[in-house]
Design a protein around this motif. Structure first.
Motif, PDB file in Angstrom:
ATOM      1  N   GLU A   1       0.822  -1.195   0.000  1.00 47.22           N
ATOM      2  CA  GLU A   1       0.000   0.000   0.000  1.00 47.22           C
ATOM      3  C   GLU A   1       0.864   1.256   0.000  1.00 47.22           C
ATOM      4  OE1 GLU A   1      -2.398  -0.538   3.408  1.00 47.22           O
ATOM      5  OE2 GLU A   1      -3.848  -1.857   2.429  1.00 47.22           O
ATOM      6  N   ALA A   2       1.943   1.236   0.779  1.00 47.70           N
ATOM      7  CA  ALA A   2       2.782   2.420   0.871  1.00 47.70           C
ATOM      8  C   ALA A   2       3.636   2.597  -0.373  1.00 47.70           C
ATOM      9  CB  ALA A   2       3.669   2.335   2.111  1.00 47.70           C
ATOM     10  N   SER A   3       3.970   1.481  -1.044  1.00 47.13           N
ATOM     11  CA  SER A   3       4.893   1.570  -2.168  1.00 47.13           C
ATOM     12  C   SER A   3       4.286   2.293  -3.365  1.00 47.13           C
ATOM     13  CB  SER A   3       5.351   0.179  -2.590  1.00 47.13           C
ATOM     14  OG  SER A   3       4.263  -0.606  -3.027  1.00 47.13           O
ATOM     15  N   ALA A   4       2.945   2.340  -3.468  1.00 44.91           N
ATOM     16  CA  ALA A   4       2.314   3.031  -4.589  1.00 44.91           C
ATOM     17  C   ALA A   4       2.742   4.493  -4.600  1.00 44.91           C
ATOM     18  CB  ALA A   4       0.798   2.913  -4.477  1.00 44.91           C
ATOM     19  N   ASN A   5       2.691   5.158  -3.471  1.00 43.01           N
ATOM     20  CA  ASN A   5       3.178   6.523  -3.323  1.00 43.01           C
ATOM     21  C   ASN A   5       3.481   6.734  -1.842  1.00 43.01           C
ATOM     22  OD1 ASN A   5       3.760   9.226  -3.333  1.00 43.01           O
ATOM     23  ND2 ASN A   5       2.075   9.778  -4.692  1.00 43.01           N
ATOM     24  N   PRO A   6       4.716   6.504  -1.419  1.00 41.36           N
ATOM     25  CA  PRO A   6       5.047   6.573   0.007  1.00 41.36           C
ATOM     26  C   PRO A   6       4.672   7.901   0.654  1.00 41.36           C
ATOM     27  CG  PRO A   6       6.846   5.580  -1.231  1.00 41.36           C
ATOM     28  CD  PRO A   6       5.872   6.090  -2.235  1.00 41.36           C
ATOM     29  N   ALA A   7       4.813   8.997  -0.075  1.00 39.05           N
ATOM     30  CA  ALA A   7       4.521  10.310   0.509  1.00 39.05           C
ATOM     31  C   ALA A   7       3.065  10.417   0.934  1.00 39.05           C
ATOM     32  CB  ALA A   7       4.876  11.425  -0.472  1.00 39.05           C
ATOM     33  N   ASP A   8       2.149   9.769   0.184  1.00 41.56           N
ATOM     34  CA  ASP A   8       0.730   9.832   0.530  1.00 41.56           C
ATOM     35  C   ASP A   8       0.436   9.151   1.862  1.00 41.56           C
ATOM     36  OD1 ASP A   8       0.178  11.248  -1.735  1.00 41.56           O
ATOM     37  OD2 ASP A   8      -0.568   9.528  -2.884  1.00 41.56           O
ATOM     38  N   ALA A   9       1.282   8.203   2.254  1.00 40.98           N
ATOM     39  CA  ALA A   9       1.061   7.482   3.506  1.00 40.98           C
ATOM     40  C   ALA A   9       1.534   8.271   4.721  1.00 40.98           C
ATOM     41  CB  ALA A   9       1.767   6.128   3.463  1.00 40.98           C
ATOM     42  N   ILE A  10       2.322   9.312   4.496  1.00 40.76           N
ATOM     43  CA  ILE A  10       2.826  10.146   5.592  1.00 40.76           C
ATOM     44  C   ILE A  10       1.821  11.262   5.843  1.00 40.76           C
ATOM     45  CG2 ILE A  10       4.706  11.632   6.377  1.00 40.76           C
ATOM     46  CD1 ILE A  10       6.539  10.120   4.415  1.00 40.76           C
ATOM     47  N   GLU A  11       1.335  11.359   7.072  1.00 41.12           N
ATOM     48  CA  GLU A  11       0.331  12.374   7.408  1.00 41.12           C
ATOM     49  C   GLU A  11       0.976  13.500   8.196  1.00 41.12           C
ATOM     50  OE1 GLU A  11      -3.456  11.311   8.698  1.00 41.12           O
ATOM     51  OE2 GLU A  11      -3.519   9.380   7.678  1.00 41.12           O
ATOM     52  N   ILE A  12       0.578  14.724   7.876  1.00 37.52           N
ATOM     53  CA  ILE A  12       1.111  15.902   8.558  1.00 37.52           C
ATOM     54  C   ILE A  12      -0.047  16.811   8.949  1.00 37.52           C
ATOM     55  CG2 ILE A  12       1.584  16.986   6.312  1.00 37.52           C
ATOM     56  CD1 ILE A  12       3.896  18.484   7.716  1.00 37.52           C
TER      57      ILE A  12
ATOM     58  N   ILE B   1      10.283   0.858   2.825  1.00 40.94           N
ATOM     59  CA  ILE B   1      10.481   1.171   1.407  1.00 40.94           C
ATOM     60  C   ILE B   1      11.759   1.982   1.217  1.00 40.94           C
ATOM     61  CG2 ILE B   1       9.545   2.499  -0.532  1.00 40.94           C
ATOM     62  CD1 ILE B   1       6.766   1.703   0.529  1.00 40.94           C
ATOM     63  N   ILE B   2      11.998   2.912   2.123  1.00 38.71           N
ATOM     64  CA  ILE B   2      13.219   3.717   2.046  1.00 38.71           C
ATOM     65  C   ILE B   2      14.456   2.827   2.153  1.00 38.71           C
ATOM     66  CG2 ILE B   2      14.593   5.434   3.303  1.00 38.71           C
ATOM     67  CD1 ILE B   2      11.901   6.811   3.972  1.00 38.71           C
ATOM     68  N   ALA B   3      14.415   1.849   3.051  1.00 34.19           N
ATOM     69  CA  ALA B   3      15.548   0.927   3.201  1.00 34.19           C
ATOM     70  C   ALA B   3      15.737   0.092   1.944  1.00 34.19           C
ATOM     71  CB  ALA B   3      15.327   0.030   4.414  1.00 34.19           C
ATOM     72  N   ILE B   4      14.628  -0.380   1.356  1.00 33.86           N
ATOM     73  CA  ILE B   4      14.714  -1.196   0.142  1.00 33.86           C
ATOM     74  C   ILE B   4      15.311  -0.382  -1.014  1.00 33.86           C
ATOM     75  CG2 ILE B   4      13.342  -2.356  -1.633  1.00 33.86           C
ATOM     76  CD1 ILE B   4      11.395  -3.163   0.649  1.00 33.86           C
TER      77      ILE B   4
ATOM     78  N   HIS C   1       7.655  15.960  -1.571  1.00 30.76           N
ATOM     79  CA  HIS C   1       9.114  15.874  -1.593  1.00 30.76           C
ATOM     80  C   HIS C   1       9.684  16.071  -0.189  1.00 30.76           C
ATOM     81  CE1 HIS C   1      13.259  16.466  -2.924  1.00 30.76           C
ATOM     82  NE2 HIS C   1      13.272  17.583  -2.211  1.00 30.76           N
ATOM     83  N   LEU C   2       9.156  17.048   0.526  1.00 35.65           N
ATOM     84  CA  LEU C   2       9.666  17.333   1.868  1.00 35.65           C
ATOM     85  C   LEU C   2       9.333  16.204   2.847  1.00 35.65           C
ATOM     86  CD1 LEU C   2       8.805  21.131   2.164  1.00 35.65           C
ATOM     87  CD2 LEU C   2      11.066  20.109   1.831  1.00 35.65           C
ATOM     88  N   LYS C   3       8.143  15.623   2.721  1.00 34.28           N
ATOM     89  CA  LYS C   3       7.771  14.521   3.614  1.00 34.28           C
ATOM     90  C   LYS C   3       8.691  13.325   3.421  1.00 34.28           C
ATOM     91  CE  LYS C   3       3.304  14.217   2.672  1.00 34.28           C
ATOM     92  NZ  LYS C   3       1.898  13.756   2.799  1.00 34.28           N
ATOM     93  N   LEU C   4       8.986  12.984   2.173  1.00 31.54           N
ATOM     94  CA  LEU C   4       9.897  11.869   1.906  1.00 31.54           C
ATOM     95  C   LEU C   4      11.314  12.187   2.384  1.00 31.54           C
ATOM     96  CD1 LEU C   4       8.827  10.495  -1.589  1.00 31.54           C
ATOM     97  CD2 LEU C   4       8.605   9.389   0.640  1.00 31.54           C
ATOM     98  N   ALA C   5      11.730  13.442   2.226  1.00 28.23           N
ATOM     99  CA  ALA C   5      13.049  13.836   2.712  1.00 28.23           C
ATOM    100  C   ALA C   5      13.130  13.692   4.232  1.00 28.23           C
ATOM    101  CB  ALA C   5      13.357  15.275   2.294  1.00 28.23           C
ATOM    102  N   LEU C   6      12.055  14.064   4.918  1.00 23.84           N
ATOM    103  CA  LEU C   6      12.036  13.931   6.374  1.00 23.84           C
ATOM    104  C   LEU C   6      12.081  12.468   6.787  1.00 23.84           C
ATOM    105  CD1 LEU C   6      11.685  15.110   9.220  1.00 23.84           C
ATOM    106  CD2 LEU C   6       9.215  15.062   8.849  1.00 23.84           C
ATOM    107  N   ALA C   7      11.248  11.626   6.164  1.00 20.92           N
ATOM    108  CA  ALA C   7      11.237  10.203   6.514  1.00 20.92           C
ATOM    109  C   ALA C   7      12.587   9.555   6.218  1.00 20.92           C
ATOM    110  CB  ALA C   7      10.129   9.487   5.738  1.00 20.92           C
ATOM    111  N   THR C   8      13.216   9.945   5.103  1.00 21.26           N
ATOM    112  CA  THR C   8      14.525   9.390   4.758  1.00 21.26           C
ATOM    113  C   THR C   8      15.571   9.798   5.790  1.00 21.26           C
ATOM    114  OG1 THR C   8      13.980   9.449   2.400  1.00 21.26           O
ATOM    115  CG2 THR C   8      16.308   9.314   2.975  1.00 21.26           C
TER     116      THR C   8
ATOM    117  N   VAL D   1      15.018  10.566   8.968  1.00 18.06           N
ATOM    118  CA  VAL D   1      14.734   9.832  10.203  1.00 18.06           C
ATOM    119  C   VAL D   1      15.267   8.404  10.103  1.00 18.06           C
ATOM    120  CG1 VAL D   1      12.880   8.849  11.606  1.00 18.06           C
ATOM    121  CG2 VAL D   1      12.760  11.237  10.889  1.00 18.06           C
ATOM    122  N   ALA D   2      15.026   7.765   8.954  1.00 16.68           N
ATOM    123  CA  ALA D   2      15.489   6.384   8.770  1.00 16.68           C
ATOM    124  C   ALA D   2      17.006   6.287   8.840  1.00 16.68           C
ATOM    125  CB  ALA D   2      14.983   5.829   7.443  1.00 16.68           C
TER     126      ALA D   2
END
Length: 309
Positions: free
Chosen positions: A15-26, A107-110, A157-164, A166-167
């Motif tokens: 579910e997250a791999s379709a668009n990881p940013a959509d799964a991050i809520e702010i 997903i980020i690790a993969i 873009h910013l949400k994925l940068a933040l998650a990356t 953190v990881a």
């Protein structure tokens, strides 16, 4: 320093791999304007960035663990939502909450060809003082004047940068482990036992425990018993008996209070279970094993420090 461990299932990854940013809520949260409600997105972590200073009590770490927090404007906290902590603050506060599902971190690790993340190492309720997180969230606030987070591609873009970040900055790679046939992987067994140990007093449903490990209830129950040799309920009962023994040895608390602190419904419940497991009632066991009054210490730390062998 606490290790925040986790697990996830393959469905969440797809579910997250379709668009990881959509799964991050702010969300912008202002407790003076509206109640703070965290989204239910399954196993996830919460990154809370304070927009103003805060001085007051807050529930951090294990459920019910409250302590005084003194936070500056710009402070950043990380909490594991599946451990039961919701980072509830007793006084009004203003912050940005970012909820990152563990599936996104996988997903980020993969994508980085790295080992899956076993957990995050972070101290509950302590400001990370991380300038990268501060700058990224500051950049997220830029569209506020034109409507809250109105620039969707920019924000993604910013949400994925933040998650990356953190990881990579706080992620703890999972060591290679083989899954025992029909059982839980060692890191999942440790995770389940940690959650059970942290919820001796309040108790925990099998559904909640399985969800925290990213498994179906049926699969989890069968795999836990295969790995631990007992059911989750039996494991928790043993842990409660072990905690009660430690408190009887090390404190002067009455049995009724020990029963409540260890998750038994009342003293008679403690007595019945204890006698069934140990062969004698708790009062008799206490007379035989209690330390001298000079060596008795308070209850603090007893429950969290003990567990089944």
């Amino acid at each position: 320093m606490a290790c925040i461990a986790r697990s996830m299932d393959r469905t969440q990854t797809r579910e997250a791999s379709a668009n990881p940013a959509d799964a991050i809520e702010i969300h912008e949260v202002d407790s003076q304007r509206a109640p703070v409600r965290l989204p239910d997105v399954g196993p996830a972590i919460l990154v809370r960035h304070m927009l103003g200073p805060y001085l007051g009590e807050a529930d951090v770490g294990a459920p019910g663990a409250s302590r005084l927090l003194a936070l500056r404007a710009g402070a950043t906290l990380i909490e594991d939502l599946q451990l039961g902590s919701r980072l509830r603050m007793a006084r009004p506060f203003h912050a940005i909450d970012v909820v990152i599902p563990w599936s996104v971190l996988d997903i980020i690790a993969i994508q980085a060809h790295a080992a899956p993340i076993e957990g995050l190492e972070a101290s509950s309720g302590v400001d990370l003082a991380d300038p990268t997180i501060e700058h990224l969230i500051g950049a997220m606030l830029a569209p506020l004047g034109e409507g809250f987070f109105s620039s969707r591609p920019y924000l993604a873009h910013l949400k994925l940068a933040l998650a990356t970040h953190v990881a990579h900055a706080y992620g703890r790679p999972r060591p290679h482990e083989r899954l025992a046939r029909g059982g839980l992987a060692p890191h999942l067994l440790r995770r389940a036992q940690q959650i059970l140990q942290s919820n001796l007093q309040a108790g925990l449903s099998l559904v909640t425990l399985a969800k925290a490990c990213g498994l179906s209830t049926r699969h989890f129950a069968r795999a836990f018993q295969e790995s631990a040799g007992v059911t989750p309920h039996q494991w928790m009962t043993t842990a409660r008996i072990t905690a009660a023994k430690a408190m009887m040895r090390q404190t002067a608390l009455p049995l009724a209070q020990i029963a409540d602190l260890c998750g038994f419904s009342d003293q008679s419940h403690l007595t019945r279970v204890f006698k069934r497991e140990e062969g004698l009632p708790p009062a008799s066991w206490r007379r035989d094993h209690r330390q001298t009054r000079e060596s008795c210490r308070g209850v603090g730390g007893v429950i969290g420090a003990v567990g089944p062998n």
